[in-house]
Motif scaffolding. Structure first.
Motif, short mmCIF file in Angstrom:
data_model
loop_
_atom_site.label_atom_id
_atom_site.label_comp_id
_atom_site.label_asym_id
_atom_site.label_seq_id
_atom_site.Cartn_x
_atom_site.Cartn_y
_atom_site.Cartn_z
N PRO A 78 23.09 -8.20 -0.85
CA PRO A 78 21.47 -7.45 -1.33
C PRO A 78 23.13 -7.22 -2.69
O PRO A 78 23.62 -6.69 -2.35
N HIS A 79 22.53 -6.97 -4.21
CA HIS A 79 22.75 -6.75 -5.19
C HIS A 79 21.82 -5.10 -5.51
O HIS A 79 22.60 -4.49 -6.38
N VAL A 80 20.86 -5.32 -5.19
CA VAL A 80 20.05 -3.88 -5.11
C VAL A 80 19.53 -3.78 -4.28
O VAL A 80 19.36 -4.01 -2.96
N PHE A 81 19.04 -2.16 -3.59
CA PHE A 81 19.24 -1.21 -2.29
C PHE A 81 17.96 0.13 -3.25
O PHE A 81 17.96 0.52 -3.82
N ALA A 82 17.04 -0.03 -2.13
CA ALA A 82 15.35 1.18 -2.18
C ALA A 82 15.63 1.80 -0.54
O ALA A 82 15.08 0.85 0.35
N GLU A 83 15.06 2.66 -1.13
CA GLU A 83 14.67 4.15 0.44
C GLU A 83 13.30 3.49 -0.10
O GLU A 83 12.86 3.67 -0.61
N ALA A 84 12.82 3.12 1.55
CA ALA A 84 11.26 3.07 1.36
C ALA A 84 10.31 4.14 2.22
O ALA A 84 10.72 4.48 3.35
N ARG A 85 9.15 4.13 2.03
CA ARG A 85 8.21 5.07 2.04
C ARG A 85 7.17 4.08 2.38
O ARG A 85 7.02 3.37 1.55
N LEU A 86 6.36 3.87 3.57
CA LEU A 86 5.17 3.61 4.00
C LEU A 86 4.02 4.02 4.59
O LEU A 86 4.38 4.71 5.61
N GLU A 87 2.21 4.73 3.74
CA GLU A 87 1.71 4.84 4.56
C GLU A 87 0.44 4.18 5.05
O GLU A 87 -0.08 4.26 3.32
N VAL A 88 -0.09 3.70 5.97
CA VAL A 88 -0.85 3.26 5.84
C VAL A 88 -2.06 3.88 6.20
O VAL A 88 -2.28 4.64 7.58
N THR A 89 -3.02 3.67 6.04
CA THR A 89 -4.28 4.23 5.88
C THR A 89 -5.59 3.64 6.55
O THR A 89 -5.75 2.33 6.08
N VAL A 90 -6.27 3.90 7.68
CA VAL A 90 -7.37 3.01 8.38
C VAL A 90 -8.35 3.80 8.46
O VAL A 90 -8.42 4.59 8.56
N ALA A 91 -9.62 2.98 8.19
CA ALA A 91 -11.47 3.83 7.85
C ALA A 91 -11.29 3.65 9.29
O ALA A 91 -10.93 3.45 9.61
N PRO A 92 -12.01 5.10 9.55
CA PRO A 92 -13.01 5.02 10.38
C PRO A 92 -13.28 3.64 11.80
O PRO A 92 -13.69 4.05 12.79
N ASP A 93 -13.99 3.13 10.56
CA ASP A 93 -14.40 1.47 11.16
C ASP A 93 -13.16 0.39 11.49
O ASP A 93 -13.70 -0.64 12.33
N GLY A 94 -12.10 0.83 11.59
CA GLY A 94 -11.12 0.45 11.66
C GLY A 94 -10.48 -0.34 11.33
O GLY A 94 -9.34 -1.25 10.92
N THR A 95 -11.16 -0.63 9.74
CA THR A 95 -10.40 -1.28 8.90
C THR A 95 -9.55 -0.59 7.66
O THR A 95 -9.62 0.53 7.83
N VAL A 96 -8.58 -1.55 7.99
CA VAL A 96 -7.71 -1.16 6.92
C VAL A 96 -7.63 -0.83 4.94
O VAL A 96 -8.19 -1.66 4.38
#
Length: 222
Positions: free
Chosen positions: A30-48
């Protein structure tokens, strides 16, 4: 002189030129580098509900971006320049589905185009933030996974710590874990589906996702 937008597009999207010169994914650099963060939020009914992404790019690429988008030459990016940068990046990676990989029971989940991609430049490093959501309701069922990968092998985006991948609202009966595939084991496990074309040109197969770090959610419900 090429426009800065064209230069950035080439840097972020034309990795096939570099990867095609290399014999295998193990040698694709790779020629470009990045540090990542991911936040997944799920609703009370279980859907993303949404995926919130933050990418912090390396010093070299950030410096290149500064030189190309600093139109007034004041060695910083004002809001207008940041807006142009954000739109350029959004346009450049849209065809690559914003480097997202979301699977439900092994099947790819179509993601809606992010409403807005924000570029910032704190401490002279490029920071990208955007939110996305599935095009159709995605309920956590059996097994799901979320991650980031560049199918062109040009941009290495990864999560330094497991805590950089987080999910809130995990339904009862579901567990989440971060999976970091071993490249050799990943190739061995997928040998049947990895054709000669993949080894000759991994950028043309969209199979680099098997090497990507992912947040995996497993649910016991039927």
């Amino acid at each position: 002189m090429p426009r800065s937008e064209d230069c950035l597009t080439r840097r972020m999207a034309l990795a096939a030129v570099a990867a095609a010169l290399l014999p295998s994914p193990a040698n694709a650099h790779p020629h470009v580098f990045a540090e990542a963060r991911l936040e997944v939020t799920v609703a009370p009914d279980g859907t993303v509900e949404k995926l919130a992404h933050v990418w912090r790019f390396d010093d070299v690429f950030s410096s290149t971006v500064l030189m190309e988008f600093d139109k007034n030459g004041d060695l910083k990016l004002d809001q207008s320049e940041l807006d142009t940068l954000g739109q350029t990046i959004s346009d450049s990676i849209a065809e690559y589905k914003y480097f997202q990989t979301v699977l439900s029971d092994g099947k790819e989940v179509a993601m809606a185009k992010p409403a807005h991609l924000v570029a910032d430049f704190p401490d002279n490093q490029l920071l990208i933030m955007f939110e996305s959501k599935p095009e159709k309701p995605m309920k956590l069922h059996h097994k799901a996974s979320f991650g980031i990968y560049d199918p062109t092998f040009y941009t290495a985006i990864d999560y330094l710590n497991d805590s950089d991948m987080h999910i809130t609202g995990v339904p009862k009966g579901c567990t989440a874990k971060v999976v970091r595939p071993n490249p050799d084991e990943a190739i061995a496990a997928n040998q049947a589906t990895l054709t000669d074309a993949f080894f000759n040109d991994p950028t043309g197969t969209d199979m680099s996702k098997i090497f990507a770090t992912r947040l995996e959610v497993t649910c016991s419900q039927n």
